[in-house]
Design a protein around this motif. Structure first.
Motif, PDB file in Angstrom:
ATOM      1  N   VAL A  67       0.832  -1.208   0.000  1.00  0.00           N
ATOM      2  CA  VAL A  67       0.000   0.000   0.000  1.00  0.00           C
ATOM      3  C   VAL A  67       0.864   1.255   0.000  1.00  0.00           C
ATOM      4  CG1 VAL A  67      -1.603   1.353   1.402  1.00  0.00           C
ATOM      5  CG2 VAL A  67      -2.023  -1.078   1.043  1.00  0.00           C
ATOM      6  N   LEU A 373      -7.303  -5.964  -3.472  1.00  0.00           N
ATOM      7  CA  LEU A 373      -7.366  -4.519  -3.231  1.00  0.00           C
ATOM      8  C   LEU A 373      -7.107  -3.720  -4.502  1.00  0.00           C
ATOM      9  CD1 LEU A 373      -5.472  -4.267   0.185  1.00  0.00           C
ATOM     10  CD2 LEU A 373      -7.888  -3.787  -0.211  1.00  0.00           C
ATOM     11  N   GLN A 377     -10.756  -2.211  -5.549  1.00  0.00           N
ATOM     12  CA  GLN A 377     -10.728  -0.871  -4.969  1.00  0.00           C
ATOM     13  C   GLN A 377     -11.891  -0.653  -3.996  1.00  0.00           C
ATOM     14  OE1 GLN A 377      -8.400   1.384  -5.308  1.00  0.00           O
ATOM     15  NE2 GLN A 377      -7.199   0.432  -6.914  1.00  0.00           N
ATOM     16  N   ILE A 379     -11.678  -0.051  -0.827  1.00  0.00           N
ATOM     17  CA  ILE A 379     -11.302   0.816   0.287  1.00  0.00           C
ATOM     18  C   ILE A 379     -11.024   2.213  -0.267  1.00  0.00           C
ATOM     19  CG2 ILE A 379      -9.625   1.280   2.106  1.00  0.00           C
ATOM     20  CD1 ILE A 379      -9.207  -1.667   2.433  1.00  0.00           C
TER      21      ILE A 379
END
Length: 434
Positions: A67, A373, A377, A379
């Protein structure tokens, strides 16, 4: 022979981890041994906890570092997509450049510069017809292909068009960021007033800022909060007129062939132009932001590595318990000719097995979660805090490799004390152990 010994030690290690070994005991009277089945549930459960601890630590490290890598890359791409790779400014003239044509020709002459264009940059107040004023940044750009390409205008327009053509109201055009448009209630065709305090004359009642009305011709969105909530773009001539610059500009902005070489190209151009010109690349202009991200990445890596260290204590406690529980078996192995080093390798193999399995599971789960993730997407981020509206993720092969190797190394180090403790047992004392 060494290969056979290694296979034997791994075989014993697997049996101990599965709890399928047998505890050998001596009858209090008589010389015959009795063989009792060892309850394997507790051993299996504790071993599973140790594996799970390593897996959770590795998974967390991979996802979080991914991230942070994605955040750096996304910020870099959006900064480069919404602005120049570098710019030239004149320091001793109040950020005004009058001989910009000469500077522009010298910049374009560099072999690594792919496009260059003059620009005007200033801070303004925008008003859409009510009592609310919004501080914004105005950027005047050239209407040619070089100016729009460097600004990334055409790539990020989501509504309307560029500000260079004629408008219905006859006022000059302006394009605004999406966040700014939402705050001021702007839409295509809406009239706004820009007030510039630069070069404002001082009168008896204070400063009288220059005012100019514009018509919104388009809305752009870069996904970068700093641009979408604060930036507006107009034609270069209109910005010059608002600021009273005449034919002057703020500076020259340019793109280079390789964005990572912007610092070197900037240094070369600055040396060639000499004083009072200052050339800065995108890395220098955003140095504090990327330094903060690198520091955050280092801090998160240290914190999450502690999870793997905690898991290593689980490995130590598991192996120490195994040594205490298998003391008789260790004595019998020693009496059968297994060396102290061989006994130590049994417990080293056990710890490495826990570490390797946990690392493999954690690496797989981390990669799957990172893939999910990046694909879905699901979050979102508060854009006013992180400058982005989505959670980016990017796995660097070097980072993943270091995480996996580091986890296995920590697992190996966790086996040293239990292995030495087991190897230090003498055959007679181990067999007599109660």
């Amino acid at each position: 022979m060494s290969g056979e010994g290694g296979r034997f030690e791994r075989f014993i290690a697997r049996r101990y981890l599965r709890g399928t070994g047998r505890r050998l005991s001596w009858r209090p009277f008589g010389g015959n041994r009795t063989v009792d089945e060892h309850d394997s549930r507790l051993v299996t459960f504790i071993s599973s906890l140790a594996v799970g601890g390593v897996a959770v630590g590795v998974m967390a490290l991979i996802v979080v570092i991914g991230v942070l890598n994605g955040l750096q890359e996304s910020l870099r791409d959006r900064i480069l997509g919404g602005g120049p790779h570098a710019h030239v400014m004149e320091l001793e003239t109040g950020f005004r450049m009058d001989d910009w044509e000469i500077v522009l020709d010298r910049v374009r002459a560099d072999e690594d510069v792919v496009s260059a264009s003059p620009f005007v940059f200033t801070e303004i107040l925008l008003n859409a017809g009510d009592d609310y004023h919004k501080a914004s940044a105005m950027r005047g750009i050239s209407g040619d292909s070089a100016g729009t390409r460097i600004a990334g205008l055409l790539e990020h327009l989501v509504v309307g068009g560029p500000p260079f053509g004629p408008t219905e109201s006859g006022e000059p055009g302006i394009v605004v960021g999406r966040g700014l448009a939402q705050q001021l209630g702007l839409y295509e065709g809406k009239l706004v007033t820009a007030a510039s305090p630069r070069n404002a004359p001082l009168s008896a009642v204070g400063f009288s800022p220059a005012l100019k009305q514009f018509e919104v011709t388009g809305v752009f969105q870069t996904g970068l909060y700093q641009y979408d909530d604060e930036l507006v773009m107009v034609a270069l001539e209109e910005a010059q007129a608002l600021l009273g610059l005449g034919e002057g500009v703020t500076g020259i902005e340019f793109d280079v062939r390789d964005p990572w070489q912007a610092t070197e190209v900037s240094a070369r151009l600055e040396e060639g132009l000499g004083w009072p010109y200052r050339v800065e690349g995108w890395q220098e202009l955003n140095q504090s932001l990327f330094s903060a991200l690198r520091l955050e990445k280092l801090g998160m890596a240290v914190v999450l590595t502690l999870i793997v260290l905690v898991a290593s204590f689980n490995i130590i406690s598991t192996l120490v318990m195994m040594v205490a529980d298998r003391t008789r078996e260790i004595g019998i192995l020693r009496s059968m000719g297994v060396t102290a080093r061989g006994v130590g390798k049994v417990f080293t193999n056990m710890g490495l097995f826990i570490g390797v399995v946990g690392t493999a599971i954690g690496g797989t789960l981390g990669a799957l979660l990172a893939w999910a993730l990046s694909r879905y997407q699901f979050i979102t981020l508060p854009s006013d805090v992180y400058f982005l509206d989505r959670l980016p993720i990017s796995l660097a092969p070097l980072d993943v490799t270091l995480i996996l190797l580091g986890s296995v190394l920590i697992s190996y180090l966790a086996t040293i004390y239990p292995a030495r403790k087991a190897a230090a047992l003498t055959p007679v004392d181990a067999i007599r152990h109660e």
